[in-house]
Write a protein that holds these residues in place. Sequence first.
Motif, short mmCIF file in Angstrom:
data_model
loop_
_atom_site.label_atom_id
_atom_site.label_comp_id
_atom_site.label_asym_id
_atom_site.label_seq_id
_atom_site.Cartn_x
_atom_site.Cartn_y
_atom_site.Cartn_z
N ARG A 87 -35.49 0.27 2.72
CA ARG A 87 -37.18 0.46 2.14
C ARG A 87 -38.10 -1.41 3.53
O ARG A 87 -37.38 -2.15 3.66
N ILE A 88 -39.24 -0.51 4.02
CA ILE A 88 -39.49 -1.87 4.69
C ILE A 88 -41.10 -2.63 4.38
O ILE A 88 -41.79 -1.27 4.02
N ASP A 89 -41.05 -3.74 4.51
CA ASP A 89 -42.49 -3.98 3.49
C ASP A 89 -43.32 -4.73 4.89
O ASP A 89 -42.59 -5.70 4.82
N VAL A 102 -35.21 8.33 10.54
CA VAL A 102 -36.48 8.38 10.13
C VAL A 102 -37.45 8.22 9.31
O VAL A 102 -36.84 7.24 8.34
N ILE A 103 -38.75 7.81 9.90
CA ILE A 103 -39.82 6.91 8.75
C ILE A 103 -40.30 7.68 7.96
O ILE A 103 -41.27 8.55 8.37
N MET A 104 -40.28 7.16 7.05
CA MET A 104 -41.95 7.60 5.91
C MET A 104 -43.06 7.05 5.99
O MET A 104 -42.48 5.92 4.74
N ALA A 152 -51.19 -4.55 2.86
CA ALA A 152 -49.72 -4.49 2.68
C ALA A 152 -49.25 -3.16 2.72
O ALA A 152 -50.29 -1.77 2.05
N ALA A 153 -48.03 -2.11 3.28
CA ALA A 153 -47.58 -1.06 3.77
C ALA A 153 -46.55 -1.49 3.62
O ALA A 153 -45.52 -1.94 3.29
N VAL A 154 -45.64 0.05 3.26
CA VAL A 154 -44.23 -0.39 2.63
C VAL A 154 -43.91 1.41 3.40
O VAL A 154 -44.82 2.60 3.39
N ALA A 155 -42.63 1.42 3.88
CA ALA A 155 -42.11 2.48 4.49
C ALA A 155 -40.69 2.45 3.94
O ALA A 155 -40.09 1.67 3.69
N ILE A 156 -40.30 3.87 3.96
CA ILE A 156 -39.00 4.32 3.83
C ILE A 156 -38.59 5.03 5.15
O ILE A 156 -38.70 5.50 5.32
N SER A 157 -37.25 4.33 5.38
CA SER A 157 -36.66 5.19 6.68
C SER A 157 -35.43 5.26 6.09
O SER A 157 -34.48 5.06 5.26
N SER A 158 -34.58 6.44 6.53
CA SER A 158 -33.23 7.56 6.50
C SER A 158 -32.40 7.36 8.00
O SER A 158 -33.50 7.43 9.22
N LEU A 159 -31.44 6.68 7.60
CA LEU A 159 -30.66 6.98 8.84
C LEU A 159 -28.69 7.95 9.20
O LEU A 159 -28.55 7.39 8.16
#
Length: 209
Positions: A87-89, A102-104, A152-159
């Motif tokens: 998770r990226i804040d 991949v990032i959403m 603020a923004a939030v993203a979820i990335s899959s690695l």
Amino acid sequence: MKLFVALLVCALAISSSFAFDPKLPSFYTVFINGKLCKNPNLTVADDFLFREINIPLDTNNNAGSIVTMVAIDQLPGLNTLGISLARIDYAPYGLNPRATEVIMCVQGELQVGFVLSNQLGNRLVTQILKSEDVFVFPFAMIHFQLNIGKTAAVAISSLSSQNPGVITIANAEFESKPPINSKVLTKAFQVDKKIIDYLQSQFWYNNHS
């Protein structure tokens, strides 16, 4: 008769090849990426559970972003599965130059992009992501995510790794231990030594929790 025997042998060989169940790496048996799997008799449900992905972390830092990793250190059950999550804040205008597959975008508005190789002309591929948009970063490409909104923004990335490594360019180049010889960096970046000295004297924040 000989033909029948030959066909029978072939049939048995084919049956054997389909029936064979190769032993794949499992959570219980393999020492991989420096991590030793637990004895199956000692595993508990919590080895397969991570509950903190919903908790936003403080983005008040030099990068304006913070990463919550869900890799093998946080979720032992990922061992040998070849996947992980983050998770990226982002604070407004916060930047995250991170290694991602991949990032959403979950909240806010992000500018994302990557740079193609020298052979492909160092072309920048970039897009603006809004909520629920998904973007893919090809393997080993230099890339970034920037919050371009006022909130603020939030993203979820899959690695595609259970224990993904991270190399932030500025940290690697200017905060290595011991420092890279300034002559190497002045040649590489084609700038004056004073600029390299200044960059090496800065504090480069690590935004990964």
